[in-house]
Design a protein around this motif. Structure first.
Motif, PDB file in Angstrom:
ATOM      1  N   ALA A 146       0.831  -1.208   0.000  1.00  0.00           N
ATOM      2  CA  ALA A 146       0.000   0.000   0.000  1.00  0.00           C
ATOM      3  C   ALA A 146       0.869   1.263   0.000  1.00  0.00           C
ATOM      4  N   GLU A 147       0.410   2.277  -0.698  1.00  0.00           N
ATOM      5  CA  GLU A 147       1.144   3.546  -0.767  1.00  0.00           C
ATOM      6  C   GLU A 147       1.351   4.116   0.634  1.00  0.00           C
ATOM      7  N   VAL A 148       2.547   4.632   0.880  1.00  0.00           N
ATOM      8  CA  VAL A 148       2.854   5.329   2.129  1.00  0.00           C
ATOM      9  C   VAL A 148       3.139   6.788   1.794  1.00  0.00           C
ATOM     10  N   ARG A 149       2.385   7.672   2.425  1.00  0.00           N
ATOM     11  CA  ARG A 149       2.505   9.105   2.161  1.00  0.00           C
ATOM     12  C   ARG A 149       3.168   9.792   3.360  1.00  0.00           C
ATOM     13  N   PHE A 150       3.952  10.847   3.063  1.00  0.00           N
ATOM     14  CA  PHE A 150       4.668  11.573   4.110  1.00  0.00           C
ATOM     15  C   PHE A 150       3.828  12.766   4.551  1.00  0.00           C
ATOM     16  N   LEU A 151       3.364  12.726   5.802  1.00  0.00           N
ATOM     17  CA  LEU A 151       2.578  13.824   6.350  1.00  0.00           C
ATOM     18  C   LEU A 151       3.468  14.960   6.857  1.00  0.00           C
ATOM     19  N   ALA A 152       4.683  14.623   7.236  1.00  0.00           N
ATOM     20  CA  ALA A 152       5.623  15.624   7.759  1.00  0.00           C
ATOM     21  C   ALA A 152       6.962  15.431   7.063  1.00  0.00           C
ATOM     22  N   PRO A 153       7.050  15.773   5.797  1.00  0.00           N
ATOM     23  CA  PRO A 153       8.259  15.456   5.008  1.00  0.00           C
ATOM     24  C   PRO A 153       9.530  16.094   5.549  1.00  0.00           C
ATOM     25  N   ALA A 177       9.458  -0.127  -0.418  1.00  0.00           N
ATOM     26  CA  ALA A 177       9.348  -1.224  -1.388  1.00  0.00           C
ATOM     27  C   ALA A 177       9.836  -2.519  -0.748  1.00  0.00           C
ATOM     28  N   GLY A 178       9.230  -3.623  -1.148  1.00  0.00           N
ATOM     29  CA  GLY A 178       9.695  -4.930  -0.693  1.00  0.00           C
ATOM     30  C   GLY A 178       9.261  -5.322   0.698  1.00  0.00           C
ATOM     31  N   TRP A 179       8.291  -4.594   1.290  1.00  0.00           N
ATOM     32  CA  TRP A 179       7.806  -4.988   2.616  1.00  0.00           C
ATOM     33  C   TRP A 179       7.044  -6.299   2.515  1.00  0.00           C
ATOM     34  N   VAL A 180       6.954  -7.002   3.647  1.00  0.00           N
ATOM     35  CA  VAL A 180       6.317  -8.321   3.643  1.00  0.00           C
ATOM     36  C   VAL A 180       5.073  -8.320   4.531  1.00  0.00           C
ATOM     37  N   GLN A 181       4.088  -9.025   4.104  1.00  0.00           N
ATOM     38  CA  GLN A 181       2.825  -9.372   4.779  1.00  0.00           C
ATOM     39  C   GLN A 181       1.894  -8.207   5.030  1.00  0.00           C
ATOM     40  N   GLU A 182       2.393  -7.083   5.542  1.00  0.00           N
ATOM     41  CA  GLU A 182       1.501  -5.978   5.896  1.00  0.00           C
ATOM     42  C   GLU A 182       2.329  -4.719   6.087  1.00  0.00           C
ATOM     43  N   ARG A 183       1.654  -3.564   6.142  1.00  0.00           N
ATOM     44  CA  ARG A 183       2.327  -2.337   6.560  1.00  0.00           C
ATOM     45  C   ARG A 183       2.356  -2.245   8.086  1.00  0.00           C
ATOM     46  N   GLY A 184       1.208  -2.433   8.707  1.00  0.00           N
ATOM     47  CA  GLY A 184       1.174  -2.330  10.159  1.00  0.00           C
ATOM     48  C   GLY A 184      -0.213  -2.623  10.693  1.00  0.00           C
ATOM     49  N   LEU A 185      -0.327  -2.579  12.027  1.00  0.00           N
ATOM     50  CA  LEU A 185      -1.559  -3.025  12.669  1.00  0.00           C
ATOM     51  C   LEU A 185      -1.747  -2.333  14.005  1.00  0.00           C
ATOM     52  N   TYR A 186      -3.010  -2.286  14.401  1.00  0.00           N
ATOM     53  CA  TYR A 186      -3.434  -1.676  15.670  1.00  0.00           C
ATOM     54  C   TYR A 186      -2.896  -0.247  15.809  1.00  0.00           C
ATOM     55  N   PRO A 242      -2.728  16.552  20.586  1.00  0.00           N
ATOM     56  CA  PRO A 242      -2.024  17.378  19.592  1.00  0.00           C
ATOM     57  C   PRO A 242      -0.508  17.417  19.780  1.00  0.00           C
ATOM     58  N   GLU A 243      -0.014  16.994  20.938  1.00  0.00           N
ATOM     59  CA  GLU A 243       1.435  16.970  21.121  1.00  0.00           C
ATOM     60  C   GLU A 243       2.114  15.945  20.208  1.00  0.00           C
ATOM     61  N   TYR A 244       1.343  14.947  19.736  1.00  0.00           N
ATOM     62  CA  TYR A 244       1.902  13.949  18.819  1.00  0.00           C
ATOM     63  C   TYR A 244       1.819  14.462  17.395  1.00  0.00           C
ATOM     64  N   GLU A 245       2.875  14.210  16.641  1.00  0.00           N
ATOM     65  CA  GLU A 245       2.865  14.558  15.224  1.00  0.00           C
ATOM     66  C   GLU A 245       2.809  13.271  14.409  1.00  0.00           C
ATOM     67  N   PRO A 246       1.769  13.078  13.607  1.00  0.00           N
ATOM     68  CA  PRO A 246       1.726  11.902  12.725  1.00  0.00           C
ATOM     69  C   PRO A 246       2.694  12.108  11.560  1.00  0.00           C
ATOM     70  N   ILE A 247       3.457  11.079  11.241  1.00  0.00           N
ATOM     71  CA  ILE A 247       4.530  11.200  10.257  1.00  0.00           C
ATOM     72  C   ILE A 247       4.151  10.568   8.920  1.00  0.00           C
ATOM     73  N   LEU A 248       3.464   9.436   8.973  1.00  0.00           N
ATOM     74  CA  LEU A 248       3.164   8.662   7.770  1.00  0.00           C
ATOM     75  C   LEU A 248       1.669   8.405   7.664  1.00  0.00           C
ATOM     76  N   SER A 249       1.211   8.237   6.458  1.00  0.00           N
ATOM     77  CA  SER A 249      -0.178   7.886   6.209  1.00  0.00           C
ATOM     78  C   SER A 249      -0.225   6.772   5.175  1.00  0.00           C
ATOM     79  N   SER A 250      -1.136   5.821   5.394  1.00  0.00           N
ATOM     80  CA  SER A 250      -1.306   4.721   4.443  1.00  0.00           C
ATOM     81  C   SER A 250      -2.706   4.161   4.609  1.00  0.00           C
ATOM     82  N   ASN A 251      -3.132   3.399   3.682  1.00  0.00           N
ATOM     83  CA  ASN A 251      -4.439   2.734   3.797  1.00  0.00           C
ATOM     84  C   ASN A 251      -4.560   1.644   2.749  1.00  0.00           C
ATOM     85  N   ASP A 252      -5.416   0.690   3.047  1.00  0.00           N
ATOM     86  CA  ASP A 252      -5.726  -0.340   2.068  1.00  0.00           C
ATOM     87  C   ASP A 252      -6.640   0.234   0.996  1.00  0.00           C
ATOM     88  N   PRO A 253      -6.695  -0.398  -0.166  1.00  0.00           N
ATOM     89  CA  PRO A 253      -7.529   0.122  -1.259  1.00  0.00           C
ATOM     90  C   PRO A 253      -8.975   0.341  -0.823  1.00  0.00           C
TER      91      PRO A 253
END
Length: 838
Positions: free
Chosen positions: A736-743, A760-769, A776-787
Motif C-alpha cells: 500500500a502507498e505510504v505518504r509523508f505527512l511531515a516530510p 518497497a519490498g515490505w512483507v505481509q503488511e504495513r502495520g496493525l493496531y 495534539p502533542e503527537y505529530e503523525p509522520i506517515l499515512s497509508s491505507n488499504d484500497p
C-alpha cells in the motif's frame, strides 16, 4: 527421497486418521473413557466444522457433537495460522503455523474432534474475500475442501462464518464460508475432481448450517428481535457426570490450547445456547441436528445385528471390570470386519479395536534409544507389552516397519506381567525425512505446494517408523500398530515423549538471518555445521549473489561425533554497488551429496517437540545506511527478533527486565525500545512506565512498538506522556502507498533521507493496531491505507516530551527487519537517532 512404504502408509492412514500422528504420552483410558467409547461405537453420524484459522473453531459445539452426541466430528481449518502473531516466542510465519497446527491437534485431543487443513497459506490479515481469492488459489483450496468432505463423509457441515457478508470481517473468514457453501454440492458431483475418486467416493452431506451468534447481528438486542424460524437452538452446556465436567468446561480447556494466541479460557457451567441457521438441506423440527438421518448400524448393509450386540455391551458394562465386555466386543469386531469396505467399516473397526485394547489394559510401546537417525542407520528399540486383564492374550509376532523385520514370538501375555524385548530398527537408505511435509517444496504467498494427493488435508506428516503387533485376544487374531517414539525420564517433568525423526547426515545454519553491509568492508559470517552421523567428512562453502565473494571459498569439515556442531567463519565481501540477495551455505560430502538445509527444533511444553528442515539462507544487503548512537535498551514483549536485527547495523542491544528499569539505568542508553505487545504480555510493566517516561523527559528516546487493544496492563491513554487511543486500524496490503505527512521531520531526513523506495519490498503488511486518536502533542509522520479505505495516519506518532522523544509505532518492524527489508532498517535507524538530529 520418497519410498514405496511411505506412499503406502499415507494412503492407508490418511483415509481416517486426522488427529495428530506425532508423539505424545500414550492415552491411558479410564473405565469411564471406555464406557463413553462404547456408546460412540453405536452412533454412526458425522459432522464437519469449517472455518479459516486455528482458534476460529467453536470448541463448545465441537465438544458437544463429539461427547454428547458421540458423532464423528472434525474441524477443517483452511490455514495453519501462519500469518498471526506469537505471544509465547519468536517464531513467525511458517514456524508459527507449525506451532498453531499442533495447538489445533492439542485442542482436538481435549474436545474429542479430529483435524483437517488445506494448502491455503495464512498470508496475513485480509479485509475482503476478493483479496483472499486473489492470493489463494481458489480452485486448489476448493479441491482440498472437497477432498476432506469426501474423506470424512459428514452428514452435517457447519460454517463458523457467514458467506453473505463480504467485507464485514477478515477476508479469510468469509472466504472459508463461501468455499464451504459451494463444496457442499460439489463434493457429491462425480464430474468434479474425478482424480480424487480413485481413492475416495463422492459424498453429499445432508445439511449445511451457519453457526450464528448475536455478534453477527451487531448486538444482543438485534439478535433478540431477529427472525429465528430457520435457526436451530442447541444447549451445549450439558454436564457429564462420568468425568465431572460440563461440556463448556471441556470447550474452555480445548480453546486454551491455542496458547501462542493468548486464548486461555476460564471454564463456565450451566445452560448455554448455540444457534445454527440452516443454509441447505431439510430443517430438523427440534434441537437434534441429526434428526431424520439414520445414525444407527442399520445405515450399513448387514449392520443391524452389530448395533444390537453393542447395545447389550453398553447395557451390561461393568465399570469395575471392563474386560468382561471383551467377548461381545470381539464378536462385534468380527462382524464389522466382514462388512463390505466403506467409510463406517474403516472408522468403527479402528474404534472397536482401540476399545478392546483399552478394555484389557493392553499396553504396547516401542521406544527408540535416540530421538533421531539418518537413512541407513540402525537404532535399538525397546518394546514393552503387557496385558492387565484375565482375558487370554498371545503375542504372535512383531514386525518393524518400514524395513519389515519380523520376529515370531508366540508369547503368552500373562495377567499384569511386563514383557520387554529389544530389537533393531533399520532405517532404509531411501527413507524420507520426517520434516513437515508442506514445507518440503517452495510455495507461494497464498499456497503451500503439496504434490501428493494423499498428504493433502493431513495436519502433520505420517510417521513411517512403526511396530506392527500381531496377537490373538481370546483366540481372535488382531493387528495393532504403534508409532516408534523416543522417551526419556526428566527429573522434573518425569516421562517426556518426543517424536522419532529421520534427519539428514548433515545440516547447516547461519547464525543471523540478515547481514547488512553499510560500506565495502567485509563482515564475518558464521556457519554452523551439525553432523547427523559419526565421522562426518565434507566441505562447506557459501553460494553468494553475483558480485559478492567469500574468503576462504570453502573449508574442510571433520566432525567426529553424531550430534556435534562446529562453527566455520567466512569473511564475506559485498559487491561494490548497492545490491541485495540470498546467502546459502552448502555442505558437500566426499560422496558428492550436498546438504543445504537447517534443522530447527521447536520445544514448548504444550505441543510435541518439532523438528523442521528448511533451506538455510540469510539475507545479505549492501545498502546506504547511517546511524547515530551505539547502545540500546530493549524490553522484550511477546517475542521478536528486533534486537538481533539492530545488532546487524552496529548497535549494542541489552535486554532489560522491567524490574531492572530505572532512570539511572536508562541514562546509559541512546534509546529505549519496547518490544511488540509488551503492554499486553509483560507483568508489572505498568509499574515501570513512569520511570521510562521520566527517562524520556530527561532527554532519552523511547520507541514503543505495537500493542493490541485487548488485555493492556495500562489504559492506552496512559501509555505515553500524552493521551492516545489504540484501535484495530491496520493496513494489510504490504505494498500500500505510504505518504509523508511531515516530510521535513527529522525522522524522515536524519541521518538517512527516507523516500518512497524505502517502502518497497515490505512483507505481509504495513502495520496493525494503529492509534486512531491522539493528543495534539503527537505529530503523525506517515499515512497509508488499504484500497478503498480512509487514510490511516496513526502508524507513526512522535512527541517531544521534556528534553526527549516518545515514539509510538504500529508499523510491522518485527516482520520487516528479520526479513531484511532495507528501507525498514533505514527508517528504524532514524527513529533511534532522532535525539541526535541537528
Amino acid at each position: 527421497m520418497a519410498n514405496h512404504f511411505f506412499t503406502s502408509l499415507i494412503v492407508g492412514l490418511s483415509l481416517f486418521m486426522t488427529i495428530g500422528l506425532g508423539a505424545q504420552a500414550p492415552d491411558k483410558w479410564t473405565s469411564s473413557d471406555i464406557r463413553s467409547a462404547i456408546e460412540k461405537l453405536n452412533f454412526l453420524g458425522s459432522a464437519l466444522y469449517v472455518a479459516a484459522h486455528p482458534d476460529d473453531e467453536n470448541t463448545r459445539l465441537i465438544a458437544y457433537l463429539a461427547n454428547e452426541l458421540k458423532a464423528e466430528t472434525a474441524y477443517c481449518s483452511m490455514t495453519r495460522g501462519d500469518g498471526g502473531q506469537n505471544l509465547i516466542g519468536p517464531e513467525i510465519r511458517e514456524l508459527l503455523g507449525l506451532i498453531r497446527t499442533h495447538e489445533l491437534l492439542g485442542a482436538r485431543s481435549v474436545d474429542g474432534g479430529s483435524q483437517f487443513v488445506t494448502r491455503a497459506n495464512d498470508f496475513g490479515y485480509s479485509k475482503h474475500p476478493d483479496e483472499t481469492f486473489n492470493i489463494w488459489d481458489k480452485d486448489q483450496v476448493m479441491a482440498d475442501l472437497i477432498w476432506n468432505i469426501r474423506k470424512w463423509q459428514p452428514d452435517v457441515v457447519i460454517n463458523r462464518f457467514d458467506h453473505r457478508s463480504p467485507g464485514s470481517t477478515h477476508g479469510h473468514h468469509t472466504a472459508s464460508a463461501m468455499l464451504s457453501v459451494e463444496a457442499f454440492d460439489l463434493a457429491g458431483d462425480p464430474q468434479v475432481h474425478r482424480e480424487q475418486l480413485k481413492d475416495l467416493d463422492v459424498w453429499q452431506p445432508r445439511r449445511l448450517f451457519f453457526n450464528t451468534s448475536w455478534w453477527f447481528y451487531g448486538s444482543r438486542e438485534n439478535f433478540a428481535k431477529a427472525d429465528k424460524s430457520r435457526l436451530l437452538s442447541v444447549d451445549v452446556g450439558v454436564y457429564y457426570p462420568l468425568i465431572g465436567k460440563s461440556n463448556t468446561e471441556i470447550a474452555a480447556e480445548s480453546r486454551s490450547m491455542h496458547k501462542c494466541q493468548g486464548f486461555g479460557s476460564a471454564g463456565s457451567r450451566g445452560e448455554q445456547s448455540e444457534y445454527l441457521e440452516l443454509l441447505k438441506g431439510d430443517m430438523p423440527s427440534g434441537a437434534d441436528i441429526f434428526e431424520g438421518i439414520n445414525t444407527t448400524w442399520s445405515r450399513v448393509e448387514g449392520g443391524k445385528p452389530i448395533g444390537e450386540i453393542l447395545a447389550r455391551v453398553e447395557k451390561n458394562y461393568d465399570y469395575q471390570n471392563p474386560s468382561a465386555s471383551v467377548p461381545e466386543l470381539l464378536k462385534a469386531r468380527r462382524m464389522i470386519a466382514g462388512l463390505e469396505d466403506g467409510y463406517w467399516k474403516r472408522v468403527k473397526l479402528a474404534e472397536i479395536e482401540r476399545v478392546i485394547e483399552a478394555s484389557i489394559g493392553l499396553y504396547l510401546e516401542a521406544i527408540a534409544s535416540v530421538y533421531h537417525a539418518v537413512p541407513g542407520e540402525t537404532v535399538e528399540l525397546a518394546i514393552e507389552m503387557i496385558n492387565r486383564s484375565a482375558i487370554p492374550v498371545k503375542m504372535r509376532s512383531v514386525t518393524i516397519k518400514p524395513a519389515g523385520q519380523d520376529t515370531t514370538l508366540n508369547l503368552v501375555l500373562e495377567n499384569n506381567v511386563a514383557n520387554r524385548i529389544y530389537r533393531n530398527l533399520i532405517i532404509p537408505a531411501e527413507s524420507a525425512y520426517t520434516s513437515p511435509y508442506w514445507l518440503d517444496e517452495l510455495g507461494s504467498l497464498g499456497m503451500y505446494t503439496v504434490e501428493d494427493q494423499n498428504l493433502r488435508g493431513l495436519p502433520e506428516t505420517p510417521r513411517p517408523n512403526r511396530v506392527v503387533f500381531m496377537l490373538t485376544i481370546a483366540g481372535e487374531p488382531m493387528m495393532l500398530e504403534k508409532e516408534i517414539v523416543y522417551k526419556r525420564t526428566d527429573p522434573v517433568k518425569a516421562e517426556v515423549y518426543r517424536p522419532f525423526e529421520i534427519i539428514p547426515e548433515a545440516s547447516v545454519r547461519i547464525l543471523n538471518p540478515v547481514y547488512i553491509f553499510p560500506d565495502d568492508r567485509p563482515r564475518e559470517v558464521t556457519v554452523m555445521v551439525r553432523s547427523g552421523i559419526d565421522s562426518l567428512s565434507a566441505t562447506v562453502g557459501l553460494e553468494l549473489p553475483d558480485g559478492w565473494r567469500s574468503e576462504p571459498e570453502y573449508q574442510v569439515v571433520s566432525i567426529a561425533n553424531k550430534g556435534a556442531e562446529e562453527a566455520f567463519i567466512f569473511q564475506v565481501f559485498p559487491s561494490r554497488t548497492k545490491s541485495e540477495g540470498e546467502l546459502t551455505p552448502v555442505v558437500s560430502t566426499e560422496g558428492g551429496t550436498q546438504y543445504n538445509r537447517e534443522m530447527i527444533v521447536i520445544e514448548y511444553d504444550h505441543i510435541p517437540t518439532q523438528t523442521v528442515l528448511r533451506p538455510a539462507q540469510a539475507r545479505v544487503a549492501k545498502l546506504d545506511i547511517e546511524r547515530r548512537g551505539s547502545r540500546i535498551a530493549y524490553v522484550m514483549g511477546a517475542g521478536d527478533q528486533i534486537p538481533t536485527s539492530l545488532e546487524q547495523i552496529g548497535y549494542q542491544v541489552d535486554l532489560l527486565d522491567v524490574s531492572d528499569v530505572s532512570v539511572d539505568v536508562l541514562k546509559g542508553y541512546d534509546a529505549l525500545i519496547i518490544g511488540i505487545r509488551a503492554y499486553n504480555t509483560v507483568d508489572r510493566i505498568q509499574f515501570a512506565n513512569d520511570a521510562m517516561l521520566e527517562y524520556v523527559k530527561q532527554g532519552g528516546t523511547m520507541i514503543v512498538q505495537y500493542n493490541t487493544t485487548r488485555g493492556l496492563r495500562l489504559p492506552s491513554r496512559e501509555l505515553g506522556p500524552f493521551p492516545f487511543a489504540l484501535s484495530r486500524d491496520r493496513v494489510a496490503v504490504e505494498g500500500a502507498e505510504v505518504r509523508f505527512l511531515a516530510p521535513d521531520h527529522p525522522v524522515l531526513n536524519f541521518p538517512n533521507k527516507i523516500t518512497s523506495e524505502d517502502f518497497a519490498g515490505w512483507v505481509q503488511e504495513r502495520g496493525l493496531y494503529f492509534p486512531n486518536e491522539w493528543s495534539p502533542e503527537y505529530e503523525p509522520i506517515l499515512s497509508s491505507n488499504d484500497p478503498g479505505e480512509d487514510a490511516k495516519d496513526g502508524g507513526l506518532l512522535i512527541a517531544k516530551y521534556g528534553e526527549g522523544h516518545y515514539i509510538y509505532t504500529g508499523y510491522s518492524w518485527f516482520r520487516e527487519l528479520p526479513a531484511g527489508v532495507s528501507g525498514a532498517y533505514r527508517l528504524f535507524a532514524n527513529m533511534i537517532s532522532i535525539g541526535q538530529a541537528p
